[in-house]
Enzyme design. Structure first.
Site, mmCIF file in Angstrom:
data_model
loop_
_atom_site.group_PDB
_atom_site.id
_atom_site.type_symbol
_atom_site.label_atom_id
_atom_site.label_comp_id
_atom_site.label_asym_id
_atom_site.label_seq_id
_atom_site.Cartn_x
_atom_site.Cartn_y
_atom_site.Cartn_z
ATOM 1 C CG LEU A 1 -20.786 -18.408 -29.664
ATOM 2 C CD1 LEU A 1 -21.965 -17.699 -28.999
ATOM 3 C CD2 LEU A 1 -21.286 -19.445 -30.662
ATOM 4 C CG ASP A 2 -17.948 -16.713 -36.138
ATOM 5 O OD1 ASP A 2 -16.865 -17.201 -35.755
ATOM 6 O OD2 ASP A 2 -18.568 -17.109 -37.138
ATOM 7 N NE ARG A 3 -16.773 -6.999 -33.186
ATOM 8 C CZ ARG A 3 -15.953 -5.987 -33.439
ATOM 9 N NH1 ARG A 3 -14.947 -6.146 -34.277
ATOM 10 N NH2 ARG A 3 -16.138 -4.809 -32.862
#
Length: 227
Positions: free
Chosen positions: A53-55
């Site tokens: 997942l993106d930050r």
């Protein structure tokens, strides 16, 4: 402490907060905390992420306890056998539903097929002027990416001119500034809400859900979106 959504002898899933990296990355040298290390220390066991997942994206993040399960789950994700659902808040009134079939470039420039379906759950118009408009309009959507390309949802929603609020790289800088000034909000409003897959060991169907975090909920309340 991370919120554990699911755990058995083979897999564990957390509800990742916004702003937390999955693991160390050269492109985010400022980070000092990582989901991988926090979870390992929290449960006292080695874990390996089976997807990313993106930050700034919150929500369901799945880990495996051993290598065989990790490989099996990687295969399910790579072959699009895992059903993933996200909720997001977009700029403007999005279509009721839409299939986005729009290839995306890899870092090396090669193009990859990318496919996203979404439906609009609710729309909101708030009595705050924005630019030349006397009000501001937004959409709460549920998105189902059929492929797993880097920043796929962020890039696809930007492509149809309904960027995700809080997306600095692919979104609308004016909207992001507006949300920071009006609501003191810098979170990207994208949340991985559901994962469904076949358990690689037991063969059982697994359906996971993760509730939105407080900052996302605060914006939903501002817009009078129902949960």
């Amino acid at each position: 402490m991370l919120e554990i959504v699911y755990q058995d002898d083979h897999l564990i899933a957390i509800n990742k907060p916004h702003g937390l990296l999955v693991h160390r990355s050269k492109i985010a040298n400022d980070a000092t905390e990582f989901a991988l290390q926090i979870l390992r220390d929290q449960i006292g066991k080695h874990v390996s992420p089976v997807h990313r997942l993106d930050r700034k994206t919150s929500g369901l993040l799945l880990f495996a306890f051993d290598k065989d399960v990790e490989i099996a789950m990687h295969k399910q994700f790579q072959e699009s056998e895992v059903v993933k659902k996200y909720i997001a808040i977009l700029r403007g009134y999005a279509p009721d539903e839409l299939d986005i079939d729009y290839p995306l470039a890899k870092e090396n420039g090669n193009m990859q097929d990318a496919f996203t379906s979404f439906k609009t759950l609710q729309r909101a118009e708030i009595d705050v002027a924005f630019g030349k408009h006397v009000t501001s309009r937004y959409s709460l959507v549920e998105a189902t990416p059929k492929t797993g390309r880097m920043h796929q949802l962020r890039r696809h929603f930007a492509h149809i001119f309904h960027p995700i609020i809080g997306d600095r790289k692919h979104g609308c800088n004016k909207q992001n500034k507006f949300f920071k000034e009006q609501f003191e909000m810098t979170t990207m409003l994208l949340h991985a809400s559901e994962l469904s897959f076949i358990h690689p060991v037991t063969g059982a169907q697994v359906n996971l859900n993760a509730n939105i975090h407080d900052e996302f909920k605060r914006v939903m309340d501002l817009m009078k979106f129902s949960n």
